[in-house]
Write a protein that holds these residues in place. Sequence first.
Motif, PDB file in Angstrom:
ATOM      1  N   ASP A 212       0.910  -1.324  -0.169  1.00  0.00           N
ATOM      2  CA  ASP A 212      -0.112   0.213  -0.015  1.00  0.00           C
ATOM      3  C   ASP A 212       0.724   1.277  -0.031  1.00  0.00           C
ATOM      4  OD1 ASP A 212      -2.431  -1.230   0.035  1.00  0.00           O
ATOM      5  OD2 ASP A 212      -2.113  -1.782   2.286  1.00  0.00           O
ATOM      6  N   ALA A 213       2.167   1.193   0.093  1.00  0.00           N
ATOM      7  CA  ALA A 213       3.020   2.408  -0.154  1.00  0.00           C
ATOM      8  C   ALA A 213       2.726   3.045  -1.262  1.00  0.00           C
ATOM      9  CB  ALA A 213       4.591   1.956   0.183  1.00  0.00           C
ATOM     10  N   ARG A 214       2.382   4.371  -1.327  1.00  0.00           N
ATOM     11  CA  ARG A 214       2.360   5.082  -2.580  1.00  0.00           C
ATOM     12  C   ARG A 214       3.434   6.195  -2.669  1.00  0.00           C
ATOM     13  NH1 ARG A 214      -3.189   5.110  -3.451  1.00  0.00           N
ATOM     14  NH2 ARG A 214      -2.790   6.795  -4.970  1.00  0.00           N
ATOM     15  N   ARG A 215       3.916   6.161  -4.196  1.00  0.00           N
ATOM     16  CA  ARG A 215       4.884   7.011  -4.443  1.00  0.00           C
ATOM     17  C   ARG A 215       4.753   7.867  -5.951  1.00  0.00           C
ATOM     18  NH1 ARG A 215       6.260   5.572  -0.136  1.00  0.00           N
ATOM     19  NH2 ARG A 215       8.350   4.772   0.574  1.00  0.00           N
ATOM     20  N   ASP A 216       5.103   8.737  -5.979  1.00  0.00           N
ATOM     21  CA  ASP A 216       4.978   9.676  -7.170  1.00  0.00           C
ATOM     22  C   ASP A 216       6.397   9.110  -7.976  1.00  0.00           C
ATOM     23  OD1 ASP A 216       5.090  11.654  -9.078  1.00  0.00           O
ATOM     24  OD2 ASP A 216       4.741  13.182  -7.783  1.00  0.00           O
ATOM     25  N   TRP A 217       5.788   8.528  -9.027  1.00  0.00           N
ATOM     26  CA  TRP A 217       6.772   7.659 -10.058  1.00  0.00           C
ATOM     27  C   TRP A 217       6.823   8.068 -11.330  1.00  0.00           C
ATOM     28  CZ3 TRP A 217       4.609   3.419  -7.038  1.00  0.00           C
ATOM     29  CH2 TRP A 217       5.486   2.645  -6.131  1.00  0.00           C
ATOM     30  N   GLY A 218       8.034   8.539 -11.852  1.00  0.00           N
ATOM     31  CA  GLY A 218       8.274   9.045 -13.162  1.00  0.00           C
ATOM     32  C   GLY A 218       9.435   8.501 -13.931  1.00  0.00           C
ATOM     33  N   PHE A 219       9.535   8.648 -15.160  1.00  0.00           N
ATOM     34  CA  PHE A 219      10.585   8.117 -16.236  1.00  0.00           C
ATOM     35  C   PHE A 219      11.819   8.834 -15.825  1.00  0.00           C
ATOM     36  CE2 PHE A 219      11.479   7.064 -20.863  1.00  0.00           C
ATOM     37  CZ  PHE A 219      12.395   5.905 -20.373  1.00  0.00           C
ATOM     38  N   ALA A 220      12.919   8.322 -15.792  1.00  0.00           N
ATOM     39  CA  ALA A 220      14.164   8.808 -15.493  1.00  0.00           C
ATOM     40  C   ALA A 220      14.657   9.497 -16.791  1.00  0.00           C
ATOM     41  CB  ALA A 220      15.394   7.886 -15.197  1.00  0.00           C
ATOM     42  N   LYS A 221      14.190   9.258 -17.769  1.00  0.00           N
ATOM     43  CA  LYS A 221      14.598   9.987 -19.046  1.00  0.00           C
ATOM     44  C   LYS A 221      14.211  11.444 -19.180  1.00  0.00           C
ATOM     45  CE  LYS A 221      15.693   8.736 -23.641  1.00  0.00           C
ATOM     46  NZ  LYS A 221      15.581   7.592 -24.868  1.00  0.00           N
ATOM     47  N   ASP A 222      12.808  11.510 -18.784  1.00  0.00           N
ATOM     48  CA  ASP A 222      12.254  12.815 -18.614  1.00  0.00           C
ATOM     49  C   ASP A 222      13.031  13.599 -17.429  1.00  0.00           C
ATOM     50  OD1 ASP A 222      10.173  11.966 -20.274  1.00  0.00           O
ATOM     51  OD2 ASP A 222       8.659  11.572 -18.881  1.00  0.00           O
ATOM     52  N   TYR A 223      13.205  13.030 -16.270  1.00  0.00           N
ATOM     53  CA  TYR A 223      13.841  13.604 -15.166  1.00  0.00           C
ATOM     54  C   TYR A 223      15.396  14.367 -15.504  1.00  0.00           C
ATOM     55  CZ  TYR A 223       9.921  12.430 -12.474  1.00  0.00           C
ATOM     56  OH  TYR A 223       8.635  12.474 -11.863  1.00  0.00           O
ATOM     57  N   VAL A 224      16.211  13.608 -16.271  1.00  0.00           N
ATOM     58  CA  VAL A 224      17.435  14.150 -16.713  1.00  0.00           C
ATOM     59  C   VAL A 224      17.194  15.497 -17.449  1.00  0.00           C
ATOM     60  CG1 VAL A 224      18.548  12.131 -16.288  1.00  0.00           C
ATOM     61  CG2 VAL A 224      17.930  12.736 -18.630  1.00  0.00           C
ATOM     62  N   ASP A 225      16.110  15.317 -18.439  1.00  0.00           N
ATOM     63  CA  ASP A 225      15.831  16.508 -19.293  1.00  0.00           C
ATOM     64  C   ASP A 225      15.647  17.742 -18.375  1.00  0.00           C
ATOM     65  OD1 ASP A 225      15.140  18.204 -21.593  1.00  0.00           O
ATOM     66  OD2 ASP A 225      13.104  17.846 -20.490  1.00  0.00           O
ATOM     67  N   ALA A 226      14.891  17.524 -17.223  1.00  0.00           N
ATOM     68  CA  ALA A 226      14.753  18.698 -16.145  1.00  0.00           C
ATOM     69  C   ALA A 226      16.064  19.154 -15.726  1.00  0.00           C
ATOM     70  CB  ALA A 226      13.693  18.210 -15.110  1.00  0.00           C
ATOM     71  N   MET A 227      16.866  18.026 -15.477  1.00  0.00           N
ATOM     72  CA  MET A 227      18.246  18.692 -14.825  1.00  0.00           C
ATOM     73  C   MET A 227      18.878  19.525 -15.510  1.00  0.00           C
ATOM     74  SD  MET A 227      19.747  15.259 -13.409  1.00  0.00           S
ATOM     75  CE  MET A 227      18.874  13.939 -12.518  1.00  0.00           C
ATOM     76  N   TRP A 228      18.898  19.228 -16.744  1.00  0.00           N
ATOM     77  CA  TRP A 228      19.761  19.967 -18.082  1.00  0.00           C
ATOM     78  C   TRP A 228      18.888  21.484 -17.961  1.00  0.00           C
ATOM     79  CZ3 TRP A 228      17.930  21.952 -22.577  1.00  0.00           C
ATOM     80  CH2 TRP A 228      18.677  22.792 -23.500  1.00  0.00           C
ATOM     81  N   ARG A 229      17.612  21.451 -17.939  1.00  0.00           N
ATOM     82  CA  ARG A 229      16.909  22.835 -18.116  1.00  0.00           C
ATOM     83  C   ARG A 229      17.175  23.547 -17.036  1.00  0.00           C
ATOM     84  NH1 ARG A 229      11.444  22.550 -21.438  1.00  0.00           N
ATOM     85  NH2 ARG A 229      11.779  20.642 -22.853  1.00  0.00           N
ATOM     86  N   MET A 230      17.329  23.162 -15.926  1.00  0.00           N
ATOM     87  CA  MET A 230      17.938  23.973 -14.635  1.00  0.00           C
ATOM     88  C   MET A 230      19.020  24.622 -14.863  1.00  0.00           C
ATOM     89  SD  MET A 230      16.729  21.599 -11.351  1.00  0.00           S
ATOM     90  CE  MET A 230      15.533  20.016 -11.866  1.00  0.00           C
ATOM     91  N   LEU A 231      19.920  24.037 -15.505  1.00  0.00           N
ATOM     92  CA  LEU A 231      21.384  24.750 -15.699  1.00  0.00           C
ATOM     93  C   LEU A 231      21.237  25.682 -16.900  1.00  0.00           C
ATOM     94  CD1 LEU A 231      24.136  22.162 -14.718  1.00  0.00           C
ATOM     95  CD2 LEU A 231      22.518  23.754 -13.385  1.00  0.00           C
TER      96      LEU A 231
END
Length: 319
Positions: A212-231
């Motif tokens: 029953d543990a709940r998490r907000d799960w996304g796709f790593a490939k999407d998330y590294v794009d966010a890292m690049w955008r931050m910089l």
Amino acid sequence: MPSALITGITGQDGSYLAELLLEKGYDVHGMVRRASTEKFDRIEHLRDRITLHQADLLDHRSLVDALRAAKPSEVYNLAAMSFVAVSWIQPTLTAEFTGVGVTRMLEAVRETCPDARFYQASSSEMFGKVLETPQTESTPFYPRSPYGVAKVYGHHITVNYRESYDLFATSGILFNHESPRRGLEFVTRKITWHAAAIKAGKRSELALGNLDARRDWGFAKDYVDAMWRMLQHDKPDDFVIATGETNTVRRCVEIAFDEAGLDWEQYVRLDPQFLRPAEVDLLVGDPAKAKRDLGWEPTTTFEELIRLMVRSDLELLGA
């Protein structure tokens, strides 16, 4: 040509980030620790296009040498003792790598390349026993594991260096993100691999803790794009990167076994040894700021993610 140094390049995020930066024309450098058994499987297909430097977050001198050799315009600090469960077994080492290691990295950047833009991999585990839902950049931290505590230190020291030394230092507060490159110790990959292994006749059951543990799960490939955008943003800041939706471990199991063509209830058993000493509450991020300021939003749904992970594991196991 812009250049980037990625610590933790052999990990899930590091390998996807290296691919992204190569596509964008970067000169990509990676930092790797000397080990008797070197594991480069996630970046093997990139080895002839990247430059690797031996260094260690526990050793300041090696970080300075790596930065001097790489001459990066961007530094992505992804290296850490990354598995929450192990942080209970090795709490002091986790503090050294995941907490104090960030300080060593920031000091090395300040000494050798103060104009470089710095990204720190912060974590939703910092919220732990959540004080509000959904969690935003201003939600107070209440970590519930040695890993979460160390990440809070790493986050705050990054903010401190930004404000004290005028470094372009940004933190991405990333919620759970998965992929076919996720380690087998993480619950999503444990589930997708076992579904494929049971289908292939290589395993007979899957033992799990809290369904029953709940998490907000996304796709790593999407998330590294966010890292690049931050910089690439005009000023350093902190951003929650999440889908804004939660799913249970049970839902992950249902999707994975459906993709494998199996009835999950015949193969899954509950095992108390996989329960955490202190479970975190409902982790769900609000990515509104990232969408507004960075133009970022996830492109892969949870169901699509789990199904693609199962297909990858079926192929891996020859099922």
